[in-house]
Scaffold this active site. Structure first.
Site: not given
Ligand SMILES: *Cc1c(COP(=O)(O)O)cnc(C)c1O
Length: 448
Positions: A106-108, A111
């Site tokens: 999910f950090k995509d 970022a």
């Protein structure tokens, strides 16, 4: 929109300034001066809106006029240009799959959004050209390079590398502990090249983090290189995480009975964004902070005392955090009113044994494969629903199981199929510079 520091000892700043600075100078976290309310019409007819339009409407009050509308729309559409499906696992539980982005976690989302906002701020596309970034130092279009410095235990590095790859005016230096990230994670960090530089540190994640901290505190270094961080305390990484709670609601069938949402939590950035979405008008019944044994928030909800602990390693290692930095933002949302906080948020602690058993059971019973983080989310939700028979819920599947192949294969006894994007990455050549776990080595690298 202005952002104030939760420590209240620093001046309020604009969105782009907060993005460039990361943390406030008084070491507090930036927080919006008010919580904007979403349009009722958007909520009532949410299934008629595209994800791009929803995301733009959610984020634009937080950004204000600082980034022109056309630029912000482009940033948003590049941030959410992969599927975020809600998949039914059984008749009461669905999985929001947040792992279809380029680095499978999910950090995509955060970022990608942050890298593009930082580029917009630096290139002067922001309303004021030339943001003051610290006394006496000014960033103007094309003149100054910002170095994003991050330590990673796995997922953050890949998402940041991918999100910032090719962004003009930004150099990225990622420190990771040698031999302590999974093979897929390592390839995601080390194979891009260009403006992405991987430092393979002969030490632990804590060493990497200490080296990064020392870099920010080193005056000789910061006077020569402008350093910023890309972790989840940055508002431009934190705020866009609201998007997928709206996408979940868009796909939720029974709008008369809003979902309970269980969020595998470590640094509490993700769940805090969800609670912010709820406070701005998104219908959600309740939030569950699904934690592994690093569970100081559970203790807080019992005792009203936040007591940091030393992090313990677990299977769901992206949640091995002993002092979650974003929790202060949750307190801020509720203006430190404990009863209100407690009525919206519960916490649940899941051990590694329970995580393993859940991965097995969910696969056998429902033919659905969870990663260790998603499994923590599933079990925390299942327990809550046992006590609340009228409710249904969603857990966030925060990473693809292939990112944790050793654990998942051992537990299920089956190899995890590699998605095509991963197969391609695994064939690329790793490029990293090996350094010892001492700050001096990082410093000379950055000054060279
Ligand atoms: C980072 C991460 C988490 C924890 O998210 P926070 O916002 O830090 O609470 C959970 N699962 C995975 C897979 C992660 O990478």
């Amino acid at each position: 929109m202005k952002y104030y520091s939760t420590n209240k000892q620093a001046d309020p700043v604009s969105f782009t300034e907060a993005t460039i600075k990361g943390q406030a100078p008084d070491k507090g976290l930036y927080f919006p001066e008010y919580i904007p309310q979403v349009d009722r019409e958007l909520i009532e007819h949410i299934d008629q809106y595209s994800n791009e339009e929803i995301a733009y409407r959610v984020i634009s009050p937080y950004v204000g006029a600082e980034i022109p509308e056309a630029v912000l729309r482009k940033i948003v559409s590049e941030t959410v240009n992969f599927p975020i499906p809600l998949v039914q696992v059984n008749d009461r539980i669905s999985s929001l799959e947040l792992f279809h982005g380029p680095t499978l976690a999910f950090k995509d989302i955060g970022a990608r959004f942050m890298s593009r906002c930082l580029a917009a701020a630096l290139s002067g596309q922001a309303a004021q050209s030339g943001q003051t970034i610290k006394s006496g130092q000014t960033v103007k279009s094309g003149q100054t390079t910002v170095t994003v410095l991050v330590a990673t235990s796995g997922d953050t590095g890949g998402a940041v590398a991918n999100g910032f790859y090719g962004v003009e005016g930004v150099d990225v230096v990622i420190l990771y502990p040698s031999g302590k990230v999974s093979p897929v994670q390592e390839k995601q960090l080390t194979t891009l090249g260009g403006n992405i530089h991987a430092l393979e540190v002969l030490g632990t994640f804590d060493d990497c983090q200490a080296m990064v901290k020392a870099a920010f505190a080193d005056q000789e270094l910061t006077s020569q290189r402008f350093l910023t961080s890309a972790n989840s305390i940055n508002v431009a990484r934190w705020l866009p995480q609201q998007f997928y709670y709206f996408f979940a609601y868009k796909q939720w069938k029974d709008k008369t009975n809003p979902p309970v949402i269980s969020v595998p939590s470590g640094n509490f950035g993700n769940i805090c964004a969800g609670i912010l979405a709820m406070q701005s008008g998104l219908p959600i019944s309740h939030f569950i902070a699904a934690c592994n044994v690093n569970d100081i928030v559970s203790d807080y909800l019992e005792t009203q005392e936040l007591k940091p602990k030393k992090a313990v390693p677990t299977l769901s290692n992206a949640m091995d955090v002993g002092n979650p930095s974003n929790f202060v933002r949750i307190l801020e949302i509720f203006q430190h009113r404990f009863p209100e906080l407690k009525s919206c948020l519960s916490a649940c602690t899941i051990t590694d044994q329970e995580t393993e058993a859940t991965i097995k059971e969910v696969l056998e019973k429902y033919q659905y494969l969870t990663d260790p983080h998603g499994a923590v989310g599933f079990l925390a939700l299942e327990r809550y629903l046992q006590e609340h028979k009228d409710k249904k819920g969603i857990f966030l599947e925060t990473a693809h199981p292939v990112k944790f192949p050793e654990a998942v294969e051992r537990i299920t006894g089956e190899p995890v199929a590699l998605p095509d994007t991963v197969k391609e990455i695994m064939n690329r050549e790793k490029k990293s510079q090996v350094i010892g776990p001492e700050f001096d080595q990082l410093k000379s690298y950055l000054l060279q």
